[in-house]
Design a protein around this motif. Sequence first.
Motif, PDB file in Angstrom:
ATOM      1  N   TYR A  34       0.822  -1.216   0.000  1.00  0.00           N
ATOM      2  CA  TYR A  34       0.000   0.000   0.000  1.00  0.00           C
ATOM      3  C   TYR A  34       0.854   1.262   0.000  1.00  0.00           C
ATOM      4  O   TYR A  34       0.553   2.229  -0.704  1.00  0.00           O
ATOM      5  CB  TYR A  34      -0.929  -0.001   1.222  1.00  0.00           C
ATOM      6  CG  TYR A  34      -1.813   1.224   1.294  1.00  0.00           C
ATOM      7  CD1 TYR A  34      -2.937   1.339   0.482  1.00  0.00           C
ATOM      8  CD2 TYR A  34      -1.501   2.272   2.163  1.00  0.00           C
ATOM      9  CE1 TYR A  34      -3.746   2.465   0.536  1.00  0.00           C
ATOM     10  CE2 TYR A  34      -2.306   3.411   2.223  1.00  0.00           C
ATOM     11  CZ  TYR A  34      -3.415   3.500   1.408  1.00  0.00           C
ATOM     12  OH  TYR A  34      -4.209   4.616   1.463  1.00  0.00           O
ATOM     13  N   ALA A  35       1.928   1.267   0.782  1.00  0.00           N
ATOM     14  CA  ALA A  35       2.755   2.467   0.898  1.00  0.00           C
ATOM     15  C   ALA A  35       3.507   2.782  -0.379  1.00  0.00           C
ATOM     16  O   ALA A  35       3.689   3.955  -0.734  1.00  0.00           O
ATOM     17  CB  ALA A  35       3.737   2.312   2.063  1.00  0.00           C
ATOM     18  N   LEU A  36       3.946   1.747  -1.099  1.00  0.00           N
ATOM     19  CA  LEU A  36       4.838   1.977  -2.230  1.00  0.00           C
ATOM     20  C   LEU A  36       4.423   1.291  -3.521  1.00  0.00           C
ATOM     21  O   LEU A  36       4.292   1.941  -4.565  1.00  0.00           O
ATOM     22  CB  LEU A  36       6.258   1.526  -1.846  1.00  0.00           C
ATOM     23  CG  LEU A  36       7.333   1.676  -2.920  1.00  0.00           C
ATOM     24  CD1 LEU A  36       7.514   3.138  -3.296  1.00  0.00           C
ATOM     25  CD2 LEU A  36       8.655   1.081  -2.456  1.00  0.00           C
ATOM     26  N   MET A  37       4.234  -0.022  -3.468  1.00  0.00           N
ATOM     27  CA  MET A  37       4.071  -0.781  -4.708  1.00  0.00           C
ATOM     28  C   MET A  37       2.850  -0.335  -5.510  1.00  0.00           C
ATOM     29  O   MET A  37       2.889  -0.305  -6.750  1.00  0.00           O
ATOM     30  CB  MET A  37       3.989  -2.277  -4.405  1.00  0.00           C
ATOM     31  CG  MET A  37       5.261  -2.852  -3.818  1.00  0.00           C
ATOM     32  SD  MET A  37       6.659  -2.692  -4.950  1.00  0.00           S
ATOM     33  CE  MET A  37       8.025  -3.079  -3.860  1.00  0.00           C
ATOM     34  N   GLU A  38       1.762   0.010  -4.847  1.00  0.00           N
ATOM     35  CA  GLU A  38       0.552   0.432  -5.556  1.00  0.00           C
ATOM     36  C   GLU A  38       0.658   1.857  -6.088  1.00  0.00           C
ATOM     37  O   GLU A  38      -0.195   2.293  -6.860  1.00  0.00           O
ATOM     38  CB  GLU A  38      -0.663   0.306  -4.639  1.00  0.00           C
ATOM     39  CG  GLU A  38      -0.965  -1.128  -4.229  1.00  0.00           C
ATOM     40  CD  GLU A  38      -2.157  -1.234  -3.294  1.00  0.00           C
ATOM     41  OE1 GLU A  38      -2.855  -0.207  -3.114  1.00  0.00           O
ATOM     42  OE2 GLU A  38      -2.398  -2.327  -2.752  1.00  0.00           O
ATOM     43  N   ARG A  39       1.707   2.588  -5.686  1.00  0.00           N
ATOM     44  CA  ARG A  39       1.825   3.997  -6.060  1.00  0.00           C
ATOM     45  C   ARG A  39       2.989   4.270  -7.008  1.00  0.00           C
ATOM     46  O   ARG A  39       2.942   5.232  -7.790  1.00  0.00           O
ATOM     47  CB  ARG A  39       2.007   4.839  -4.794  1.00  0.00           C
ATOM     48  CG  ARG A  39       0.892   4.636  -3.783  1.00  0.00           C
ATOM     49  CD  ARG A  39       1.114   5.479  -2.531  1.00  0.00           C
ATOM     50  NE  ARG A  39       0.100   5.207  -1.516  1.00  0.00           N
ATOM     51  CZ  ARG A  39      -0.032   5.893  -0.395  1.00  0.00           C
ATOM     52  NH1 ARG A  39       0.791   6.890  -0.138  1.00  0.00           N
ATOM     53  NH2 ARG A  39      -0.984   5.580   0.470  1.00  0.00           N
ATOM     54  N   SER A  40       4.022   3.461  -6.952  1.00  0.00           N
ATOM     55  CA  SER A  40       5.208   3.702  -7.768  1.00  0.00           C
ATOM     56  C   SER A  40       4.944   3.369  -9.244  1.00  0.00           C
ATOM     57  O   SER A  40       4.155   2.482  -9.565  1.00  0.00           O
ATOM     58  CB  SER A  40       6.366   2.853  -7.248  1.00  0.00           C
ATOM     59  OG  SER A  40       7.489   2.951  -8.106  1.00  0.00           O
ATOM     60  N   GLN A  41       5.654   4.091 -10.098  1.00  0.00           N
ATOM     61  CA  GLN A  41       5.582   3.832 -11.537  1.00  0.00           C
ATOM     62  C   GLN A  41       6.713   2.927 -12.005  1.00  0.00           C
ATOM     63  O   GLN A  41       6.881   2.692 -13.201  1.00  0.00           O
ATOM     64  CB  GLN A  41       5.647   5.166 -12.300  1.00  0.00           C
ATOM     65  CG  GLN A  41       4.505   6.115 -11.984  1.00  0.00           C
ATOM     66  CD  GLN A  41       3.155   5.489 -12.292  1.00  0.00           C
ATOM     67  OE1 GLN A  41       2.919   5.005 -13.410  1.00  0.00           O
ATOM     68  NE2 GLN A  41       2.255   5.484 -11.309  1.00  0.00           N
ATOM     69  N   LYS A  42       7.489   2.387 -11.070  1.00  0.00           N
ATOM     70  CA  LYS A  42       8.646   1.569 -11.432  1.00  0.00           C
ATOM     71  C   LYS A  42       8.472   0.105 -11.036  1.00  0.00           C
ATOM     72  O   LYS A  42       9.451  -0.594 -10.821  1.00  0.00           O
ATOM     73  CB  LYS A  42       9.904   2.120 -10.756  1.00  0.00           C
ATOM     74  CG  LYS A  42      10.363   3.456 -11.307  1.00  0.00           C
ATOM     75  CD  LYS A  42      11.725   3.837 -10.745  1.00  0.00           C
ATOM     76  CE  LYS A  42      12.268   5.083 -11.414  1.00  0.00           C
ATOM     77  NZ  LYS A  42      13.626   5.422 -10.913  1.00  0.00           N
ATOM     78  N   VAL A  43       7.249  -0.376 -10.963  1.00  0.00           N
ATOM     79  CA  VAL A  43       6.997  -1.729 -10.474  1.00  0.00           C
ATOM     80  C   VAL A  43       6.790  -2.682 -11.647  1.00  0.00           C
ATOM     81  O   VAL A  43       5.989  -2.417 -12.547  1.00  0.00           O
ATOM     82  CB  VAL A  43       5.779  -1.765  -9.536  1.00  0.00           C
ATOM     83  CG1 VAL A  43       5.590  -3.174  -8.973  1.00  0.00           C
ATOM     84  CG2 VAL A  43       5.955  -0.767  -8.400  1.00  0.00           C
TER      85      VAL A  43
END
Length: 478
Positions: A259-268
């Motif tokens: 929730y903190a990072l993976m769902e928001r980053s464009q580099k996944v």
Amino acid sequence: MKFVPVIICGGSGSRLWPVSRSAHPKPFIQLPDGSNLISKTFSRALALNGVEQVVTITNRDLYFKTLDEYGAAAPEFTNLSFVLEPFGRNTAAAVALAAQEITRVHGPDAVMLVLPADHLIEKQAAFTAAVDSARELAAQGWLVTFGVQPEYPETGYGYIQKDIDKPLGGGFKVKRFVEKPDLEIAKSYLETREYFWNSGMFCFRAGTLIDEMKLCAPDVLDAVESCLTESGEMKGVSHNSLHLDSDSFARVPDVSIDYALMERSQKVVTVPCDIGWSDIGSWNSMSELSSADEFGNRIDGEVVLHESNNNYVQSRRRLAALVGVENLIVVDTPDALLVAHKDHAQEIKAITARLKKSGHCAHLDHTTVRRPWGTYTTLEEEQRFKIKRIEVKPGGSLSLQMHYHRSEHWIVVSGMARVVNNDRAFLLNTNESTFIPAGHTHRLENPGLIDLVLIEVQSGDYLGEDDIVRFEDIYGRS
């Protein structure tokens, strides 16, 4: 480029109660083959290419238990580093802590592989191949997830949707993450072949992780950095341990890395893999590790069945018998018995929640409790007395301590004990005993080459484990 596996050992495995407890969680419970998940995870990490160090994030109360498991699995591997949490704070905090520590030691270009300690992976070669693909993508600056090819419409897992128009080496750009779906949606995901189970494993450069958290979760990163400045490191001969400051760690947001990072980053990106993965999230999935008889029953222990079908029974301490029942989960431990219908396996966590709310000790630990020096087993307990079986490993030593409210009588059953009782120090052989009055400073050690076994009889107004004042302790607990 350095490559560092990071094992995250947290959670309580509440759906696997009564075997899994808060102080003896899912990674440590014995599987049908006699091993456990944390040992398998550690061995799996060491089998990868180029591993020189393993970092473990865990609760400080599980530190010595984890060391014991690592030592049993691979005694020759000693380059270990621990980050010890005073309490659980979810995976975003754990991953950020690991990234900061790895950056400090190895620099921002080091690639870290995040592995939950409580997952089962049965195909090592396929796992190694998936990790190799992930390492290449991580070196290019991507945040890599591992998408497990779904075998059936599972409603207990989150899903990852790949972007079929954006393949990347051995993976795909992630289109979106999906929370646990209902059965009909899960069926549709299976048909499209665009969706994977979210395994909860990740791979990325430590510097990339920190940079992306600055953009997507700066509050988590700032709180973690603040906590690290307040925390202290202990250097050992074979491993180092970072003890996190409780007050500053309490200010770290309690949020998952998804929730903190993976769902928001464009580099996944995600690397699809078929690795024999399971998170062993319920007794139904645990039962699949045992073979079924002709009537669909799966058993672990001494069990007699009559006119019974499709049951899972675990009874390792005593004989269990089932007559005329079907689709049941029966798990027997020395202090608790679980009987549940298989259709309600996910609801077992409600029992642990009720036990915790009421303060019942069965949510916390078993009658046998592991300590750095060995184990103790509570044999009987009443209002003013308690009887324990204590086993001390060769070279093990309890702390120099004192109790305000209880006296203790020690009887050696096997081995030899070195005892400190106020200003006296002496040896006790088998069949000898001593009495420790309340208020006396005392210590118990095993100077021998075999296990020391003794019976302890406590008596007094209060017999709680918190009635201990420690003056000295070789394990750093004073």
